[in-house]
Design an enzyme around this catalytic site. Structure first.
Site, PDB file in Angstrom:
ATOM      1  N   GLY A   1       0.614  -1.234   0.111  1.00 31.67           N
ATOM      2  CA  GLY A   1      -0.022   0.004   0.083  1.00 31.67           C
ATOM      3  C   GLY A   1       0.816   1.234  -0.077  1.00 31.67           C
ATOM      4  N   ALA A   2       1.920   1.164  -0.794  1.00 33.75           N
ATOM      5  CA  ALA A   2       2.859   2.216  -0.819  1.00 33.75           C
ATOM      6  C   ALA A   2       2.869   3.508  -1.719  1.00 33.75           C
ATOM      7  CB  ALA A   2       4.365   1.786  -0.654  1.00 33.75           C
TER       8      ALA A   2
ATOM      9  N   SER B   1      -3.696   0.013  14.589  1.00 32.33           N
ATOM     10  CA  SER B   1      -4.256   1.527  14.698  1.00 32.33           C
ATOM     11  C   SER B   1      -4.939   1.512  16.291  1.00 32.33           C
ATOM     12  CB  SER B   1      -5.446   1.308  13.814  1.00 32.33           C
ATOM     13  OG  SER B   1      -6.356   2.518  14.095  1.00 32.33           O
TER      14      SER B   1
ATOM     15  N   GLY C   1       2.110   4.735   3.641  1.00 37.72           N
ATOM     16  CA  GLY C   1       2.855   3.732   2.883  1.00 37.72           C
ATOM     17  C   GLY C   1       3.892   4.683   1.913  1.00 37.72           C
TER      18      GLY C   1
ATOM     19  N   TYR D   1     -13.571  -2.849  10.962  1.00 37.07           N
ATOM     20  CA  TYR D   1     -12.321  -2.137  10.825  1.00 37.07           C
ATOM     21  C   TYR D   1     -11.541  -2.408  12.310  1.00 37.07           C
ATOM     22  CZ  TYR D   1      -8.457   1.259  10.571  1.00 37.07           C
ATOM     23  OH  TYR D   1      -7.203   2.078  10.732  1.00 37.07           O
TER      24      TYR D   1
END
Length: 299
Positions: A4-5, A133, A10, A158
């Site tokens: 996810g960069a 998170s 990211g 989530y």
């Protein structure tokens, strides 16, 4: 390698590592966006080496293909940062029949890490960093309904996935230590960072994330550059140890430079760690490698 960069945390993580001499692989779902991100990094850091790999963590076929391509090009990997994540305001399932948020945030990283773990085991001191998170504190692993088939609430999904990130990290650390591996598993969280992550969230969240509100929300939301520092510290701090967790300190852990922080008692539940690991193996068909042997891919 950073998943996810192409944007947000990211991208900032990849850029910072490239600035300090790392050969960086951007593993992203969208190949065009990955190429654009690589070009932006090389324009900013002209001597950097940045490569891309297409990886959709919501697709077992893409995960297998990405692992095969990585293994064809590299015999070792120093660092894997499981950064990619998402949230679906509306219920959705993947092509494999998994609830999308849980698949993208936990099952996909679990499977991909397992398939390339031997590349990390080949490097003394290598690391697997998984980004969780502060939302994990509100999470519960719903073992009786991991995919929310009996009613979907996007926040619950989530928070479950972010708790799963920590449960995974701690169990992976235990297994690596038991095998005598020098590879370690570490977790991090960015606090509240201003990224594109909230683009599908309710309007009040999207408004607060807008850059023009940064002067009003400096105490609540920090820049993606600062948010990325937790994962970077977990990745490169020579004092970091397996099973540790890094993020902004303080009671709320919203903003600040990263330090070692504590996660909830639920994340340290060893029975839950083992149970989630077994369920993840069953759902993905991936059994992690013993030292020196590749992962086993189930049917």
């Amino acid at each position: 390698m950073i998943t996810g960069a192409n944007t947000g945390l990211g991208f900032e993580t990849a850029k910072l590592l490239a600035e300090h001499g790392a050969t960086v692989i951007l593993a992203c779902r969208n190949a065009d966006k990955a190429a654009d991100a690589a070009a932006r990094i090389t324009a900013s850091v002209p001597d950097s080496t940045v490569r891309t790999l297409r990886l959709d963590l919501a697709s077992s076929a893409s995960i297998r293909d990405a692992a095969e391509r990585l293994r064809a090009d590299y015999s070792r990997l120093d660092l894997l940062i499981n950064n990619a994540g998402g949230i679906r305001p509306r219920y959705a399932v993947t092509e494999d029949g998994f609830e999308s948020t849980f698949a993208t945030n936990h099952l996909g990283p679990f499977a991909f890490t397992g398939l390339i773990l031997d590349l990390l085991l080949a490097v003394p001191g290598s690391r697997v960093v998984t980004v969780s998170s502060i939302g994990h504190r509100r999470g519960t692993i719903h073992f009786d309904d991991l995919h929310f088939t009996r009613g979907y609430r996007y926040a619950d999904s989530y928070f479950q996935s972010k708790l799963a990130n920590l449960v995974f990290t701690y169990e992976l650390h235990r297994r690596l230590a038991a095998a005598g591996a020098s590879t370690i598993a570490v977790a991090a969280h960015p606090g509240n960072a201003r990224t594109e992550f909230g683009r599908e969230m309710p309007l009040p969240v999207r408004v607060l994330m807008r850059p023009q509100f940064r002067l009003l929300t400096w105490w609540l939301i920090q820049s993606p550059q600062k948010g990325a520092l937790a994962a970077v510290r977990a990745a490169v701090d020579p004092e970091a140890r397996g099973g540790e967790y890094y993020g902004p300190p303080g009671r709320a852990q919203f903003t600040g430079y990263p330090a070692r922080v504590e996660s909830t008692a639920a994340s340290h539940d060893t029975a839950a760690q083992r149970r989630l690991w077994r369920e993840s193996e069953r759902l993905t068909g991936i059994t992690y490698p013993i030292l020196g042997k590749p992962a086993v891919l189930g049917s």
